[in-house]
Design a protein around this motif. Structure first.
Motif, PDB file in Angstrom:
ATOM      1  N   PHE A 136       0.861  -1.195   0.000  1.00 23.01           N
ATOM      2  CA  PHE A 136       0.000   0.000   0.000  1.00 23.01           C
ATOM      3  C   PHE A 136       0.893   1.239   0.000  1.00 23.01           C
ATOM      4  O   PHE A 136       1.991   1.227   0.560  1.00 23.01           O
ATOM      5  CB  PHE A 136      -0.947   0.012   1.209  1.00 23.01           C
ATOM      6  N   TYR A 137       0.398   2.309  -0.655  1.00 29.62           N
ATOM      7  CA  TYR A 137       1.186   3.544  -0.644  1.00 29.62           C
ATOM      8  C   TYR A 137       0.299   4.759  -0.922  1.00 29.62           C
ATOM      9  O   TYR A 137      -0.751   4.674  -1.562  1.00 29.62           O
ATOM     10  CB  TYR A 137       2.337   3.488  -1.635  1.00 29.62           C
ATOM     11  N   LEU A 138       0.789   5.889  -0.398  1.00 30.68           N
ATOM     12  CA  LEU A 138       0.140   7.177  -0.614  1.00 30.68           C
ATOM     13  C   LEU A 138       0.521   7.671  -2.004  1.00 30.68           C
ATOM     14  O   LEU A 138       1.689   7.930  -2.294  1.00 30.68           O
ATOM     15  CB  LEU A 138       0.595   8.169   0.464  1.00 30.68           C
ATOM     16  N   GLU A 139      -0.492   7.810  -2.854  1.00 32.42           N
ATOM     17  CA  GLU A 139      -0.229   8.077  -4.266  1.00 32.42           C
ATOM     18  C   GLU A 139       0.092   9.534  -4.550  1.00 32.42           C
ATOM     19  O   GLU A 139       0.840   9.834  -5.507  1.00 32.42           O
ATOM     20  CB  GLU A 139      -1.456   7.640  -5.086  1.00 32.42           C
ATOM     21  N   ASP A 140      -0.429  10.455  -3.766  1.00 38.24           N
ATOM     22  CA  ASP A 140      -0.261  11.873  -4.087  1.00 38.24           C
ATOM     23  C   ASP A 140       0.944  12.502  -3.387  1.00 38.24           C
ATOM     24  O   ASP A 140       0.975  13.714  -3.160  1.00 38.24           O
ATOM     25  CB  ASP A 140      -1.541  12.655  -3.771  1.00 38.24           C
ATOM     26  N   ASN A 141       1.932  11.698  -3.069  1.00 40.76           N
ATOM     27  CA  ASN A 141       3.186  12.217  -2.526  1.00 40.76           C
ATOM     28  C   ASN A 141       4.331  11.587  -3.299  1.00 40.76           C
ATOM     29  O   ASN A 141       4.369  10.365  -3.493  1.00 40.76           O
ATOM     30  CB  ASN A 141       3.302  11.893  -1.035  1.00 40.76           C
ATOM     31  N   ILE A 142       5.258  12.398  -3.717  1.00 38.66           N
ATOM     32  CA  ILE A 142       6.322  11.909  -4.586  1.00 38.66           C
ATOM     33  C   ILE A 142       7.231  10.904  -3.884  1.00 38.66           C
ATOM     34  O   ILE A 142       7.694   9.925  -4.491  1.00 38.66           O
ATOM     35  CB  ILE A 142       7.133  13.095  -5.158  1.00 38.66           C
ATOM     36  N   PHE A 143       7.499  11.133  -2.593  1.00 40.10           N
ATOM     37  CA  PHE A 143       8.379  10.216  -1.861  1.00 40.10           C
ATOM     38  C   PHE A 143       7.723   8.847  -1.684  1.00 40.10           C
ATOM     39  O   PHE A 143       8.317   7.814  -1.998  1.00 40.10           O
ATOM     40  CB  PHE A 143       8.735  10.810  -0.498  1.00 40.10           C
ATOM     41  N   THR A 144       6.501   8.837  -1.168  1.00 38.17           N
ATOM     42  CA  THR A 144       5.845   7.556  -0.895  1.00 38.17           C
ATOM     43  C   THR A 144       5.522   6.792  -2.176  1.00 38.17           C
ATOM     44  O   THR A 144       5.680   5.570  -2.227  1.00 38.17           O
ATOM     45  CB  THR A 144       4.557   7.785  -0.094  1.00 38.17           C
ATOM     46  N   SER A 145       5.090   7.488  -3.202  1.00 40.01           N
ATOM     47  CA  SER A 145       4.705   6.799  -4.439  1.00 40.01           C
ATOM     48  C   SER A 145       5.919   6.209  -5.155  1.00 40.01           C
ATOM     49  O   SER A 145       5.900   5.059  -5.597  1.00 40.01           O
ATOM     50  CB  SER A 145       3.948   7.753  -5.368  1.00 40.01           C
ATOM     51  N   THR A 146       7.006   6.978  -5.258  1.00 38.86           N
ATOM     52  CA  THR A 146       8.184   6.455  -5.960  1.00 38.86           C
ATOM     53  C   THR A 146       8.873   5.342  -5.163  1.00 38.86           C
ATOM     54  O   THR A 146       9.440   4.413  -5.755  1.00 38.86           O
ATOM     55  CB  THR A 146       9.189   7.585  -6.222  1.00 38.86           C
ATOM     56  N   THR A 147       8.796   5.405  -3.840  1.00 33.56           N
ATOM     57  CA  THR A 147       9.421   4.362  -3.026  1.00 33.56           C
ATOM     58  C   THR A 147       8.752   3.012  -3.259  1.00 33.56           C
ATOM     59  O   THR A 147       9.420   1.996  -3.506  1.00 33.56           O
ATOM     60  CB  THR A 147       9.353   4.719  -1.535  1.00 33.56           C
ATOM     61  N   CYS A 148       7.413   2.984  -3.188  1.00 34.89           N
ATOM     62  CA  CYS A 148       6.717   1.701  -3.338  1.00 34.89           C
ATOM     63  C   CYS A 148       6.636   1.256  -4.796  1.00 34.89           C
ATOM     64  O   CYS A 148       6.626   0.051  -5.073  1.00 34.89           O
ATOM     65  CB  CYS A 148       5.317   1.786  -2.727  1.00 34.89           C
ATOM     66  N   LYS A 149       6.566   2.178  -5.721  1.00 31.04           N
ATOM     67  CA  LYS A 149       6.594   1.774  -7.132  1.00 31.04           C
ATOM     68  C   LYS A 149       7.911   1.070  -7.465  1.00 31.04           C
ATOM     69  O   LYS A 149       7.936   0.084  -8.209  1.00 31.04           O
ATOM     70  CB  LYS A 149       6.399   2.997  -8.033  1.00 31.04           C
TER      71      LYS A 149
END
Length: 665
Positions: A136-149
């Protein structure tokens, strides 16, 4: 972020102190002390306020350099700083897109967040036995989205090839608005992970969501082999707030850890830095604090390097002139190094390659640090420990997470046992049973083999046995064993129990019937065999003999009847055994002609029977049997007219002929 503020302030205070000054030394050897006039504003985590404060720092405070503090506003503050041509050094921003915008004045000390999950995920696949991963990840934040992607991409492209069965089973992405609309949003994420039977969770969000997810897992007693969360577990209060059930063995990526093996001449080791920070603020530094201090130190080293081939004017100059006035400095002419002091600092920072307590720093063409490797940290006994990479770790990684001691509700059970434990028990029990069966079979086989060997050993050839005397019955019903010589050894001969019992029954019946008719009230008993009828008697050695029932008849002639057994006759008189002398027997004729009512005594001589064992000493025994045995030719000779002879119990040939031997009587 307050952690970044404390890190910057610690370095600024050290520069301003008397014990840790830093200087710029020019080509002539002249020194100028470096000091930072550190200014900090609190944006209250509001985007508009944050942007306004950046403008205030640039336009009103006329700052020379900017330090970043959070990835939340990293993109917008980077654009503002670059447009104002002010160097912005990010202490705490890992996403590549910020640097890939290739803004000339933007720098970063942190390693790329795209590598955050690699160490932990690889351990899950290869050592943890993880097969179903929930992300799961927070999509509208660049740090959280790129980390989990990046974690999903690495798992799909690399780990799936390394370990068959390792899969990203489900991915949930959401916005901040989605999470804010449902108070149970993060608990619901855990429920979804449970519904698919996930054995590991990777989550990319910030502090509060991480706390809620870890708590929800613990509240449901759901066993996970691994729980990996960004940001939250790195906070000092994570373990204290949630307790060991929720926090123990939780994984998180960090840029730095106090126990890592890094050092520099200014701060000393990572441990030294941690102790200094703790003395100043009473806290253990986070990787954000350490990154902020390291960013200040890195910039200072770039300033020192920028002016070391230049000569300062003799008259004093201020910092603004030194940095922004072209032609003020006389420097060695190096291709590409012309320009203002500010440009020289920027070029020096790009080329920088130094070791610090934070780790190695070396920037790539996008001006972000690529020399570091992210650290995988794990909560162990309530303390965050560095576990990967191995070369900088202070504790070994625990993977998979140990199941609860009392109950493992997340693992499959069979009865009261976990599946793995049940399989182990079954294997042990079945294996033990098979080993026991094999042992029993081997024991039985060995016993039978030994019995056969013993049987063969106990068979004694008549040629090896010299009979001295036969067993005789005593008055109390027991037997006095006979004696024989076997290969220069004195052995005892004793009838088998069956023979004794049958004889006792026979003698009892015959004794009752003959008591009033026998002259002496007793007869003699011997057991003799014809030549070569059987090997001398021992248990188990007579299997070739006939087992037909035989009676002890008075007219039996062992010399002419090859099937007849040895003759055994014994009455139950006084129990004294007579020697082998002729005994009187009652004759019908003599009885009729008796005078004075007394029967006449006569002697009948039956065929002579000898005990011949084909032994060289057998001649000595023949002499003892020269006298005829007391046998009658008919039943009528033993009983008066009208009397009926009792029926003798039937004995088999084998029962009569078997003997056992003992070493002594």
């Amino acid at each position: 972020m307050n952690d970044a503020h404390l890190g910057y302030k610690l370095f600024a205070d050290m520069l301003d102190s008397s014990d840790k000054p830093l200087f710029v030394r020019d080509a002539a050897g002249a020194e100028r002390r470096i000091r930072f006039n550190y200014t900090r504003y609190d944006d209250d985590c509001e985007s508009k306020k944050h942007n306004a404060l950046i403008q205030t720092l640039i336009n009103e405070d006329k700052v020379h350099f900017l330090f970043g503090s959070t990835p939340v506003f990293a993109e917008q503050e980077s654009v503002l700083a670059n447009d104002a041509q002010r160097l912005l050094y990010h202490c705490c921003v890992g996403p590549d897109p910020i640097y890939e915008m290739d803004m000339k004045y933007i720098y970063g000390i942190q390693v790329s967040n795209t590598k955050y999950s690699q160490g932990a995920a690889k351990s899950m696949a290869l050592a943890g036995g993880v097969t179903k991963v929930f992300v799961f990840y927070l999509e509208d934040n660049i740090f959280t989205s790129t980390t989990c992607k990046s974690a999903i991409e690495y798992s799909t492209d690399v780990l799936h090839e390394l370990k068959t069965g390792y899969n990203i089973t489900k991915v949930i992405k959401y916005t901040s608005a989605d999470a804010a609309a449902d108070p149970r949003f993060y608990a619901g994420l855990v429920d979804q992970a449970m519904s698919i039977g996930a054995d590991a969770i990777l989550g990319c969000d910030f502090k509060e969501p991480g706390f809620q997810v870890a708590k929800a897992v613990a509240d449901r007693d759901y066993y996970l082999k691994a729980l990996w969360l960004t940001v939250a577990p790195a906070f000092e209060d994570f373990a204290d707030t949630l307790g060991p059930d929720a926090s123990e063995h939780v994984l998180t990526p960090v840029q730095w850890h106090p126990a890592t093996k890094f050092a520099d001449p200014y701060f000393g080791t990572a441990t030294d830095y941690s102790e200094r920070y703790n003395r100043a603020y009473g806290l253990i530094p986070s990787y954000v604090s350490a990154g902020a201090s390291a960013a200040g130190y890195s910039l200072t080293m770039a300033i020192q390097d920028a002016f070391r081939r230049c000569t300062f004017p003799e008259q004093g100059v201020d910092a603004d002139s030194l940095l922004f006035t072209a032609g003020l400095l006389q420097c060695e002419q190096v291709v590409g190094e012309r320009g203002t002091g500010y440009e020289r600092v920027m070029r020096s920072l790009v080329k920088q390659q130094i070791n610090t307590f934070f780790g190695e720093i070396a920037l790539n063409s996008f001006r972000r640090n690529v020399a570091l490797s992210p650290i995988t940290a794990q909560i162990q006994s309530g303390v965050l420990q560095a576990t990967l990479p191995i070369e900088v770790a202070n504790k070994a990684l625990v993977m998979p997470k140990p199941p609860p001691k009392d109950e493992d509700s997340g693992a499959e059970k069979i009865g009261t046992l976990h599946k793995d434990a049940f399989i182990t028990v079954v294997v042990v029990v079945v294996g033990s049973f098979l080993i026991l069966c094999l042992a029993v079979l081997l024991t039985l086989g060995r016993s039978r083999q030994q019995s056969r060997m013993l049987e063969r050993m106990l068979v004694i050839s008549p040629d090896d046995l010299l009979i001295i005397n036969h067993p005789v019955r005593l008055c109390d019903g027991s037997y006095e064993c006979g004696k024989a010589m076997h290969r220069n050894t004195l052995v005892a001969l004793e009838p088998l129990t069956e023979v004794k019992q049958k004889e006792m029954e026979l003698n009892t019946k015959l004794g009752v019937s003959l008591k009033s008719f026998s002259i002496h009230g007793l007869t003699s008993s011997v057991a003799i065999a014809k030549d070569s009828d059987f090997p001398a008697g021992y248990k188990g050695s007579m299997h070739d003999l006939s087992s037909q029932p035989l009676g002890v008849l008075h007219n039996a002639d062992p010399a002419h009847d090859l099937e007849a057994p040895s003759i055994i006759i014994q009455s139950a008189g006084n129990g004294v055994i007579e020697d082998l002398q002729p005994q009187p027997s009652i004759s019908a004729a003599n009885g009729a002609g008796a005078s004075n009512g007394r029967p006449r005594v006569g002697f009948h001589t039956p065929p002579r029977v000898t005990f011949d064992l084909a032994n060289e000493h057998s001649e000595e025994l023949v002499e003892a049997f020269q006298h005829p045995l007391p046998l009658s030719t008919s039943n009528a000779q033993m009983y008066p007219q009208g009397a009926v002879a009792p029926q003798a119990p039937q004995l088999t040939r084998a029962q009569i002929l078997r003997l056992v031997w003992r070493s002594k009587c």
